[in-house]
Design a protein around this motif. Structure first.
Motif, PDB file in Angstrom:
ATOM      1  N   VAL A   1       0.888  -1.160   0.000  1.00 26.47           N
ATOM      2  CA  VAL A   1       0.000   0.000   0.000  1.00 26.47           C
ATOM      3  C   VAL A   1       0.930   1.215   0.000  1.00 26.47           C
ATOM      4  O   VAL A   1       1.646   1.445   0.975  1.00 26.47           O
ATOM      5  CB  VAL A   1      -0.922   0.024   1.231  1.00 26.47           C
TER       6      VAL A   1
ATOM      7  N   ARG B   1      -0.214  -2.404  -4.828  1.00 23.96           N
ATOM      8  CA  ARG B   1      -1.603  -2.850  -4.995  1.00 23.96           C
ATOM      9  C   ARG B   1      -2.579  -1.673  -4.933  1.00 23.96           C
ATOM     10  O   ARG B   1      -3.542  -1.618  -5.675  1.00 23.96           O
ATOM     11  CB  ARG B   1      -1.965  -3.856  -3.892  1.00 23.96           C
ATOM     12  N   VAL B   2      -2.320  -0.759  -3.986  1.00 28.93           N
ATOM     13  CA  VAL B   2      -3.218   0.371  -3.737  1.00 28.93           C
ATOM     14  C   VAL B   2      -2.367   1.584  -3.386  1.00 28.93           C
ATOM     15  O   VAL B   2      -1.313   1.444  -2.753  1.00 28.93           O
ATOM     16  CB  VAL B   2      -4.190   0.079  -2.562  1.00 28.93           C
TER      17      VAL B   2
ATOM     18  N   MET C   1      -6.202   0.423   5.064  1.00 24.39           N
ATOM     19  CA  MET C   1      -6.018  -0.609   4.042  1.00 24.39           C
ATOM     20  C   MET C   1      -5.258  -1.812   4.592  1.00 24.39           C
ATOM     21  O   MET C   1      -5.530  -2.950   4.205  1.00 24.39           O
ATOM     22  CB  MET C   1      -5.273  -0.017   2.838  1.00 24.39           C
TER      23      MET C   1
END
Length: 312
Positions: A204, A229-230, A241
């Motif tokens: 993240v 991923r994010v 997250m």
């Protein structure tokens, strides 16, 4: 000609600074018709047009440029007078405006702030959370008071550098480690070499174009885009997250007590140590309520930073 009304000059100054009625209205917290009415009244009183109404906005005329120059000086002088007078305030009553980052408000400030409020019930503390350092010398418009409030009296900041004209103290160092959700399948659960985490773990990360913080530069330097991923904007969002088990992320170690579901999977990263500062304007440092806040709350935050990241 009747005497000039300083409040009318504020409206002209706001138009000059923003270049439009709408911008001035937002800055002053009024509607644009009020700005237009006050500007028209000022021009009538002076017998001169102050702005040309162009497609690109309100452009000062020669008379307008002269007025704006003087109005800026008056505003600076008024602010200096207010700071100097406030700096001699000996009362433990009245308002105190504090600006800080979201992560500090959530994790470092609540308990010290509650203790301060119980100790000094006559002081009303207003905390404003933002990601930038507010101007501790400027005031912003507040129509309810007829003039303005200071943007902030005290700032608490995570920053490698602070403005030279501010005074205060360094409360300690914020350290960062990599964290994952405890028990999450496919994610590390013990301290790993940082190189392995950067190579193998899903991350993240922070916004791609963000550059202001040391963490942003570190990620651009060390983390491959394919590992992300994010992306989020702040530490609180990264922690949210992490609770989903989507990957690993950087967090300050002082966030650990509020997130027992997360586990540290790296050692503290030396490159990401950042000082935590408590700052004020020199003219305000002798104000009793400012001094009391910086002493009590500063001591409590310093103690939290000193114990952050120690094994539990």
């Amino acid at each position: 000609m009747s005497e000039l009304d300083w409040s009318d000059l504020r409206y002209a100054l706001a138009v000059g600074l923003t270049g439009s009625l709408a911008g001035a209205a937002r800055q002053l917290g009024v509607n644009h018709t009020t700005v237009l009415r006050r500007l028209d009244a000022l021009e009538d009183r002076l017998g001169a047009r102050l702005f040309e109404r162009a497609r690109t906005g309100y452009l000062p005329t020669e008379a307008g440029a002269l007025l704006l120059e003087q109005a800026r000086r008056m505003a600076d002088q008024a602010e200096e007078i207010e700071r100097r007078v406030s700096g001699r305030d000996r009362e433990l009553t009245g308002p105190l405006r504090v600006t800080t980052a979201f992560v500090v408000m959530e994790h470092l400030l609540p308990q010290p702030l509650a203790e301060f409020a119980r100790t000094y019930p006559g002081i009303e503390v207003e905390v404003v959370e933002n990601a930038f350092l507010a101007d501790l010398s400027r005031r912003h418009a507040d129509e309810s008071s007829g003039w303005a409030r200071r943007e902030a009296d005290v700032a608490i900041r995570l920053s490698q550098q602070v403005a030279e004209h501010l005074v205060g103290r360094q409360l300690g160092m914020s350290q960062c480690r990599v964290y994952a959700r405890r028990g999450a399948p496919g994610l590390p659960q013990t301290v790993q070499p940082l190189a392995a985490l950067l190579k193998d773990a899903p991350w993240v990360a922070f916004e791609r174009d963000s550059q202001a913080r040391v963490y942003d530069g570190w990620m651009r330097k060390h983390l491959a885009p394919s590992a992300v991923r994010v992306r989020v904007d702040i530490f609180n969002a990264a922690a949210a997250m992490l609770h989903t088990g989507i990957g690993v992320a950087l967090l300050p170690t002082f966030m650990e007590p509020r997130h027992p579901e997360l586990v540290a999977v790296s050692e503290p990263i030396d490159e990401l140590q950042v000082p935590v500062w408590m700052l004020t304007h020199p003219d305000l440092r002798q104000t009793t309520r400012v001094r009391s806040f910086m002493q009590l709350v500063g001591d409590r935050i310093a103690a939290q930073l000193a114990s952050a990241g120690t094994p539990r």
